[in-house]
Write an enzyme that holds these catalytic residues in place. Sequence first.
Site: not given
Ligand code: NAD
Length: 289
Positions: A243, A93, A168
């Site tokens: 966010k 997102t 979204k």
């Molecule tokens: P998270 O923080 O658990 O995972 C993000 C991952 O990206 C981490 O493991 C981190 O180490 C990795 N990362 C960061 N920088 C990096 C890089 N340069 N190279 C490689 N890896 C890197 O977050 P999440 O909850 O998995 O969310 C991910 C996305 O999904 C976000 O954009 C969030 O807004 C969206 N989202 C999350 C949810 C939810 O319920 N958690 C729901 C809908 C959408």
Amino acid sequence: MKIAFIGLGNMGGGMAANLVKAGHNVCAFDLNEEARQKADDAGCTTFSEPDWAVEDAEAVVTMLPNGEIVKSVYEGSVFGHAPAGAVLLDCSTIDVATAKAVIADAEAKGYAMVDAPVSGGIAAASGGTLTFMVGGSDEAFARAEQVLGAMGKAVIHAGAAGAGQTAKICNNMLLAVHMIGTAEAMKMAEKLGLDPQKFYEISSVSSGQNWSLNTYTPMPGVGAASPADNDYQGGFATALMLKDLRLAMEAADEAGAAVPLSSRAAALYEDFAGAGNGGRDFSAIITTY
Ligand code: NAD
């Protein structure tokens, strides 16, 4: 299909595992070693450098925290490293402007690319029941759909590049407003002496009905089963709602869209998260009334 997956966090970890279950060869990368280990256990082949993971990939999926990181990962490790002609899918997102800019850059370099943010949380990511809202050309969508189908229950083509992110954030902006409206109405009914359960029974079949009231009732013991019945644990964290609201406010500014009610909702969620409630379900905002 050989699919590279970058960003194996709470969401990406489960999504990559579902691509493996669907029979794909998943080459995965995350900066975090623990996340890489989990992906390895789920049957992905993991790499310690992102550009190695994308080599020879037919598709690249990213699930990353924000637009700045998405831009730097595509510019630094995908463009010029994944074969030209690969289809690129950013499921993070992020802000609409960055999504459009990265897709334009990808197309100029010979890739097909979509923005494909998701609706559904961590359970839907691991259960393979996400909904994908996809922005991009017809051709890019048709190719992306084959990859996304293994990770979700619905894949919807929203429109051109950036339309997925637009869908979204507009959806979640509306969700914030009707959650707060529902909280205010339920608490006011209670203050006026009306049993909240009666209010629920009446309003959930009257013109006040909405998803927050009918399906995700924010008051414990009233209406539908929801995180309210579990002390506001699980569900959709306030920090994630905030966010999305910040992204929505940014987009409203850029588009010159009038959002007086939504900007008030965003301010209320800023205050609520700032008071230490970022980890609680977003419906817990009712506890401030
Ligand atoms: P998270 O923080 O658990 O995972 C993000 C991952 O990206 C981490 O493991 C981190 O180490 C990795 N990362 C960061 N920088 C990096 C890089 N340069 N190279 C490689 N890896 C890197 O977050 P999440 O909850 O998995 O969310 C991910 C996305 O999904 C976000 O954009 C969030 O807004 C969206 N989202 C999350 C949810 C939810 O319920 N958690 C729901 C809908 C959408």
